[in-house]
Design an enzyme around this catalytic site. Structure first.
Site, mmCIF file in Angstrom:
data_model
loop_
_atom_site.group_PDB
_atom_site.id
_atom_site.type_symbol
_atom_site.label_atom_id
_atom_site.label_comp_id
_atom_site.label_asym_id
_atom_site.label_seq_id
_atom_site.Cartn_x
_atom_site.Cartn_y
_atom_site.Cartn_z
ATOM 1 N N ASP A 29 0.800 -1.025 0.058
ATOM 2 C CA ASP A 29 -0.085 -0.104 0.005
ATOM 3 C C ASP A 29 0.805 1.135 -0.123
ATOM 4 O O ASP A 29 2.030 1.071 0.251
ATOM 5 C CB ASP A 29 -0.852 -0.005 1.159
ATOM 6 N N ASP A 31 -0.010 5.507 0.748
ATOM 7 C CA ASP A 31 -0.172 6.229 1.834
ATOM 8 C C ASP A 31 -0.352 5.527 3.212
ATOM 9 O O ASP A 31 -1.284 4.748 3.431
ATOM 10 C CB ASP A 31 -1.562 7.007 1.332
#
Length: 373
Positions: A29, A31
């Site tokens: 992932d 952010d």
């Protein structure tokens, strides 16, 4: 009062070695894992550089629909994280592909979101419209910092008229250096309130499609998902039947981890991305999903006097005693919270007020984990 005691040693598993060595693809992932809004997380950048030097296979999987894959790759490269567009899978691109498979060419689609989402819709041969008066057959909604009331109003009118409502993702918040900020899920909630129902289809995590597509693209047989959110990254990994690592650099906290349902429990936890390459910086959690890769034990010394945590589970909450590392304390607390006498009891997700220290080292550990003042 019912009480049960779980000793940290009771949940020790054998194994060892670096976590990354047990997998052939690391799905990251963005952010909250590699950066916060626009600020790179330095330790994460260094870990990715190390993985690149070892020719590890990586995929960058994000619910953020405000940038196209090439833009994301450029953003990462500008932060010192080497990436190419083919390694990036965004919810915007996935949503566009889904709509292209459902709609006729040049079908009108109302886009609520950033320019990147509009460009993805156009790239698959659909026609972007700006208002409900253009009779859109679908509304696609993604995060965009410029989304306002007028955008939501047009979407509401179009959906009431029969347009299919597709959301790129339902993240309630976005991580930032100032704390969580409203995400696409918060904007969806406004429409949900106005319409009295939710989207017809949600594309991004926790739906498993992004992770499965990334694994298929790379031909991986043993992928590992790395994320900072229990409700999207980790739940998505569980749904995709993949092992997962929760890092504590983004949204989800240890307090939330302890109250996580079985559908959103990670296989491993680490303070940051260092857990991929440093066996001392990661633990495998008890009672989580089964691991297809290499087992990772708690930090050195566990089982040999280095970790002596004990947790008592009672009506008053969890009492942590003993000594050891903060990660070792997380393992012991999860064992009690997930499998103890009061597992599944209603707990306060906002803080760790139901967790108390029974020794000075326990107080230090709980403060380090954000569970005590």
């Amino acid at each position: 009062m019912t009480e049960g005691t779980v000793n940290e040693g009771d949940v020790t598993e054998g194994g060892g070695g670096r976590l990354v060595d047990g997998y052939d693809l690391v799905q990251l992932d963005l952010d909250g894992v590699l950066y916060l809004i626009d600020r790179p997380i330095p330790v994460a950048v260094e870990v990715v550089r190390q993985l690149r030097a070892e020719s590890r296979q990586l995929a960058f999987v994000t619910n953020n629909a405000s940038r196209r894959s090439a833009e994301v790759a450029g953003l990462l490269s500008g932060m010192g994280v080497e990436a190419v567009a083919d390694e990036v899978l965004t919810s915007a691109a996935a949503a566009a592909a889904e709509l292209a498979g459902r709609l006729a060419a040049d079908a009108p689609v109302l886009v609520v979101g950033a320019d990147a989402l509009r460009e993805e819709i156009q790239a698959v041969g659909l026609r972007v419209v700006a208002d409900a008066g253009s009779a859109p057959v679908a509304v696609v909604q993604g995060y965009g910092p410029g989304v306002g009331w007028s955008d939501l109003a047009e979407a509401a009118v179009a959906i009431r008229a029969g347009a299919t409502w597709v959301a790129t993702n339902a993240d309630r918040t976005l991580p930032s250096p100032r704390g969580p900020l409203p995400g696409n899920g918060s904007l969806i909630a406004a429409l949900r309130t106005a319409l009295g129902r939710g989207p017809d289809l949600v594309i991004g995590k926790p739906e498993p499609g992004l992770f499965r597509t990334a694994a298929e693209r790379s031909g991986a047989g043993r992928p590992l998902v790395v994320g900072d959110r229990l409700d999207t990254d980790i739940e998505g990994a569980v749904r995709a039947e993949m092992d997962s690592l929760l890092v504590l650099t983004g949204v989800s906290t240890v307090a939330e981890l302890l109250t996580a349902p079985s559908t959103a429990r990670p296989t491993y936890v680490a303070a940051d991305l260092t857990g991929l390459v440093d066996p001392d910086a990661v633990i495998r959690l008890p009672g989580g999903p089964g691991s297809a890769g290499r087992d990772v034990d708690e930090p050195p010394g566990a089982g040999a006097g280095g970790e002596s945590w004990s947790v008592t589970d009672s009506d008053a909450g969890l009492l942590l005693t003993g000594a050891g590392t903060a990660l070792g304390a997380v393992r012991a607390l999860c064992a009690a919270a997930w499998t103890g006498a009061h597992a599944g009891a209603e707990r306060d997700r906002r803080n760790g007020s139901w967790i108390r220290p029974g020794s000075a080292p326990a107080g230090d550990a709980l403060r380090a984990l954000g569970l005590a003042d």
